[in-house]
Motif scaffolding. Sequence first.
Motif, PDB file in Angstrom:
ATOM      1  N   GLY A 152      42.499  39.260  22.299  1.00 64.81           N
ATOM      2  CA  GLY A 152      43.669  38.739  22.992  1.00 64.81           C
ATOM      3  C   GLY A 152      43.416  37.362  23.584  1.00 64.81           C
ATOM      4  N   THR A 153      44.464  36.797  24.152  1.00 61.99           N
ATOM      5  CA  THR A 153      44.363  35.482  24.790  1.00 61.99           C
ATOM      6  C   THR A 153      43.693  35.628  26.163  1.00 61.99           C
ATOM      7  OG1 THR A 153      46.387  34.802  23.680  1.00 61.99           O
ATOM      8  CG2 THR A 153      45.653  33.472  25.574  1.00 61.99           C
ATOM      9  N   PRO A 154      42.702  34.793  26.446  1.00 64.03           N
ATOM     10  CA  PRO A 154      42.050  34.878  27.765  1.00 64.03           C
ATOM     11  C   PRO A 154      43.070  34.782  28.904  1.00 64.03           C
ATOM     12  CG  PRO A 154      40.832  33.424  26.324  1.00 64.03           C
ATOM     13  CD  PRO A 154      42.112  33.738  25.601  1.00 64.03           C
ATOM     14  N   LYS A 155      42.885  35.602  29.905  1.00 64.03           N
ATOM     15  CA  LYS A 155      43.770  35.602  31.071  1.00 64.03           C
ATOM     16  C   LYS A 155      42.942  35.244  32.295  1.00 64.03           C
ATOM     17  CE  LYS A 155      46.924  38.483  33.778  1.00 64.03           C
ATOM     18  NZ  LYS A 155      47.521  39.831  33.950  1.00 64.03           N
ATOM     19  N   PRO A 156      43.294  34.168  32.960  1.00 62.00           N
ATOM     20  CA  PRO A 156      42.513  33.769  34.140  1.00 62.00           C
ATOM     21  C   PRO A 156      42.459  34.883  35.186  1.00 62.00           C
ATOM     22  CG  PRO A 156      44.088  32.064  33.510  1.00 62.00           C
ATOM     23  CD  PRO A 156      44.433  33.283  32.707  1.00 62.00           C
ATOM     24  N   ALA A 157      41.349  34.903  35.911  1.00 61.42           N
ATOM     25  CA  ALA A 157      41.191  35.915  36.964  1.00 61.42           C
ATOM     26  C   ALA A 157      42.261  35.730  38.036  1.00 61.42           C
ATOM     27  CB  ALA A 157      39.806  35.796  37.590  1.00 61.42           C
ATOM     28  N   ALA A 158      42.811  36.846  38.484  1.00 60.95           N
ATOM     29  CA  ALA A 158      43.810  36.830  39.556  1.00 60.95           C
ATOM     30  C   ALA A 158      43.333  37.736  40.678  1.00 60.95           C
ATOM     31  CB  ALA A 158      45.163  37.296  39.035  1.00 60.95           C
ATOM     32  N   PHE A 159      43.673  37.376  41.914  1.00 64.44           N
ATOM     33  CA  PHE A 159      43.224  38.139  43.077  1.00 64.44           C
ATOM     34  C   PHE A 159      44.426  38.545  43.918  1.00 64.44           C
ATOM     35  CE2 PHE A 159      39.854  35.302  41.774  1.00 64.44           C
ATOM     36  CZ  PHE A 159      38.733  36.116  41.782  1.00 64.44           C
ATOM     37  N   HIS A 160      44.418  39.788  44.336  1.00 63.95           N
ATOM     38  CA  HIS A 160      45.459  40.285  45.234  1.00 63.95           C
ATOM     39  C   HIS A 160      44.964  40.068  46.669  1.00 63.95           C
ATOM     40  CE1 HIS A 160      47.992  42.177  42.168  1.00 63.95           C
ATOM     41  NE2 HIS A 160      46.853  42.481  41.545  1.00 63.95           N
ATOM     42  N   LEU A 161      45.682  39.214  47.414  1.00 65.55           N
ATOM     43  CA  LEU A 161      45.257  38.800  48.744  1.00 65.55           C
ATOM     44  C   LEU A 161      46.381  39.037  49.741  1.00 65.55           C
ATOM     45  CD1 LEU A 161      43.732  35.377  47.647  1.00 65.55           C
ATOM     46  CD2 LEU A 161      42.461  37.500  48.069  1.00 65.55           C
ATOM     47  N   ARG A 162      46.010  39.058  51.012  1.00 67.82           N
ATOM     48  CA  ARG A 162      47.020  39.261  52.058  1.00 67.82           C
ATOM     49  C   ARG A 162      46.574  38.600  53.350  1.00 67.82           C
ATOM     50  NH1 ARG A 162      47.577  43.267  56.020  1.00 67.82           N
ATOM     51  NH2 ARG A 162      45.855  44.455  55.102  1.00 67.82           N
ATOM     52  N   VAL A 163      47.472  37.784  53.899  1.00 67.07           N
ATOM     53  CA  VAL A 163      47.349  37.328  55.289  1.00 67.07           C
ATOM     54  C   VAL A 163      48.380  38.084  56.107  1.00 67.07           C
ATOM     55  CG1 VAL A 163      47.546  35.374  56.886  1.00 67.07           C
ATOM     56  CG2 VAL A 163      46.466  35.055  54.659  1.00 67.07           C
ATOM     57  N   VAL A 216      31.142  37.966  33.295  1.00 67.12           N
ATOM     58  CA  VAL A 216      31.549  36.586  33.562  1.00 67.12           C
ATOM     59  C   VAL A 216      33.055  36.528  33.781  1.00 67.12           C
ATOM     60  CG1 VAL A 216      31.616  34.225  32.680  1.00 67.12           C
ATOM     61  CG2 VAL A 216      29.664  35.699  32.145  1.00 67.12           C
ATOM     62  N   PRO A 217      33.521  36.008  34.942  1.00 71.00           N
ATOM     63  CA  PRO A 217      34.956  36.001  35.259  1.00 71.00           C
ATOM     64  C   PRO A 217      35.695  34.855  34.569  1.00 71.00           C
ATOM     65  CG  PRO A 217      33.756  35.022  37.059  1.00 71.00           C
ATOM     66  CD  PRO A 217      32.720  35.473  36.071  1.00 71.00           C
ATOM     67  N   ASP A 218      35.680  34.881  33.203  1.00 76.77           N
ATOM     68  CA  ASP A 218      36.340  33.797  32.484  1.00 76.77           C
ATOM     69  C   ASP A 218      37.642  34.232  31.843  1.00 76.77           C
ATOM     70  OD1 ASP A 218      35.430  35.443  30.526  1.00 76.77           O
ATOM     71  OD2 ASP A 218      34.219  33.946  29.473  1.00 76.77           O
ATOM     72  N   GLY A 219      38.062  35.464  32.083  1.00 79.77           N
ATOM     73  CA  GLY A 219      39.333  35.938  31.555  1.00 79.77           C
ATOM     74  C   GLY A 219      39.291  36.336  30.091  1.00 79.77           C
ATOM     75  N   TRP A 220      38.089  36.407  29.480  1.00 82.55           N
ATOM     76  CA  TRP A 220      37.974  36.782  28.058  1.00 82.55           C
ATOM     77  C   TRP A 220      38.493  38.190  27.819  1.00 82.55           C
ATOM     78  CZ3 TRP A 220      35.280  40.555  25.386  1.00 82.55           C
ATOM     79  CH2 TRP A 220      35.234  40.412  23.983  1.00 82.55           C
ATOM     80  N   ARG A 221      39.263  38.365  26.735  1.00 82.35           N
ATOM     81  CA  ARG A 221      39.816  39.691  26.396  1.00 82.35           C
ATOM     82  C   ARG A 221      39.591  39.937  24.912  1.00 82.35           C
ATOM     83  NH1 ARG A 221      45.897  39.448  28.310  1.00 82.35           N
ATOM     84  NH2 ARG A 221      45.742  41.711  28.575  1.00 82.35           N
ATOM     85  N   LEU A 222      39.187  41.163  24.570  1.00 85.57           N
ATOM     86  CA  LEU A 222      38.936  41.538  23.187  1.00 85.57           C
ATOM     87  C   LEU A 222      40.238  41.475  22.386  1.00 85.57           C
ATOM     88  CD1 LEU A 222      36.918  42.614  21.092  1.00 85.57           C
ATOM     89  CD2 LEU A 222      37.581  44.935  21.788  1.00 85.57           C
TER      90      LEU A 222
END
Length: 643
Positions: free
Chosen positions: A492-503, A484-490
Amino acid sequence: MFETVLVANRGEIAVRVIRTLRSMGVRSVAVYSDADADARHVREADTAVRIGPAAASESYLSVERLLEAAARTGAGAVHPGYGFLAENAGFARACAEAGLVFIGPPADAIALMGDKIRAKETVRAAGVPVVPGSSGSGLTDGQLADAARGIGMPVLLKPSAGGGGKGMRLVRDAERLADEIAAARREARASFGDDTLLVERWIDRPRHIEIQVLADGHGGVVHLGERECSLQRRHQKVIEEAPSVLLDEETRAAMGEAAVQAARSCGYRGAGTVEFIVPGGDPSSYYFMEMNTRLQVEHPVTELITGLDLVEWQLRVAAGEPLGFGQDDVGFTGHAVEARICAEDPARGFLPSGGTVLRLREPQGDGVRTDSGLSEGTEVGSLYDPMLSKVIAYGPDRATALRRLRAALAETVTLGVQTNAGFLRRLLAHPAVVSGDMDTGLVEREVENLVSTDVPEEVYEAAAAVRLEALRPAAGGWTDPFSVPDGWRLGGTPKPAAFHLRVTDPVEHTPRGAHTVTGDRVSVTLDGVRHTFHRAADWIGRDGDAWHVRDHDPVAASLGRAGRAGADSLTAPMPGTVTVVKVAVGDEVSAGQSLLVVEAMKMEHVVSAPHAGTVTELDVAPGTTVAMDQVLAVIAPAEEETA
């Protein structure tokens, strides 16, 4: 009337001609190269014949194969569309010799008006005013340069055999004449097989206005009013309209009569266009430029204000029918504007683009017409002209037509291939266009204000939203909590999903607003504003603009840079073919030196050295087909001198 007509062309014009043939009950025959085997014009025709491989020289430009296709299908006539062989006198004669009717003017008229030098001399003798310029054909480079200096700078170099702006060069500096003449000859030779040039006086801030004529084989000649074609880029028309806001009734009548006299002077028959250059400050001082002996790309705007189907009248005249109406019977109602949708990327200097059409939406409806050769799945390559379609709007007045066209362009979706639709929508909203205060240099002067290379944040937000939704597990059944892409970390503080993108440049983007992904749409809300996009694969689009948002791997990119340490790569600016290679591995080059030439869609692009150095890699040769951003060569920087 003919039973069967072969359409010796492709793309939107072939589809458009087939539409009229169907309405007249005439059987249509399409021709296609290997690159167009599943093209729209092939599917819409009654029958279709393969005429060769993808290269135009071996298919659409092969007179022998076209005539063979006509014989095999029992065609009685050939419609050439525009481009390719439409203004080829040899093709018209070959059709006649094969017993086919060429749906166009007589071969002699094509040859006469196709030679700009002879054309000017002919219409001048008929009393039509012409632009001051060189006289005589076959001038050497030195004679052209001398003529240019005699006329006075700036001057315009033009291919005698050409049209459509190919090979034209505006020269303001006499020191540049030699280089520009050479470049004009090279492009003219490649485009028309004839590098004969002429030189004309350049008229600053001119208007480009053309008159549509129609002539039968019984002495009847009429004009169907004018079209304003002043919105151009690199001498190529991008927006056309009818009528022109510049002309009053007296000037319109005078220019129309001049066009009729030009048509009579060459024994014209069929639909043709007489083009004039008009000083914006003095519309009564108009000059003949050339005559296009074919149907024009912009013919729909004339059709909409006159109610006449020009393709139908081409067929009727070719079949021997008289016009059946005179000049006083031609009426003009309302206003029409056309935009040419081309496969080009405004953010990359309008370089040709290519790819597969993944999502297509073409506007139709009240006051809107789209002429197109596209369908979803169409592969847009680099072999043919970049024009894909035309969007035309009609209204009772100019303001309505412009508004409808801007709205239609905003509705246009062509994902998978970069186009100029968004650029054209912004151009049509420019104050000078809205007011009608235009000239042929307007687009070039304002282009930086109409093109943005910045990618709006909401584009990355939409692309990230699509990727985020793709990671969510399907509803129902057991769900692995680690998927589940909810940023949950064992621990630790949940970290939102980040995406590396390029135009263009790589970015790291974390979705921060509400979003909805449904089918081919994605909506995101940022700072209280909702943005809705069309989407297909890695493409995001809205209001005629489109962005190819790719995933970016920073680790792989870093390793790639390390492998090229101490060197700079030169990449292909567009998909196309390398036509000229001026260096070899080991050569020393200077900054700005021309190294290669890449050609695509009848356009040349020079690739130059970004700095002084040594050619350490050269991955291409003349004739090599390249993809956009493909590495062509590597230049190792010259070592800086130390004091």
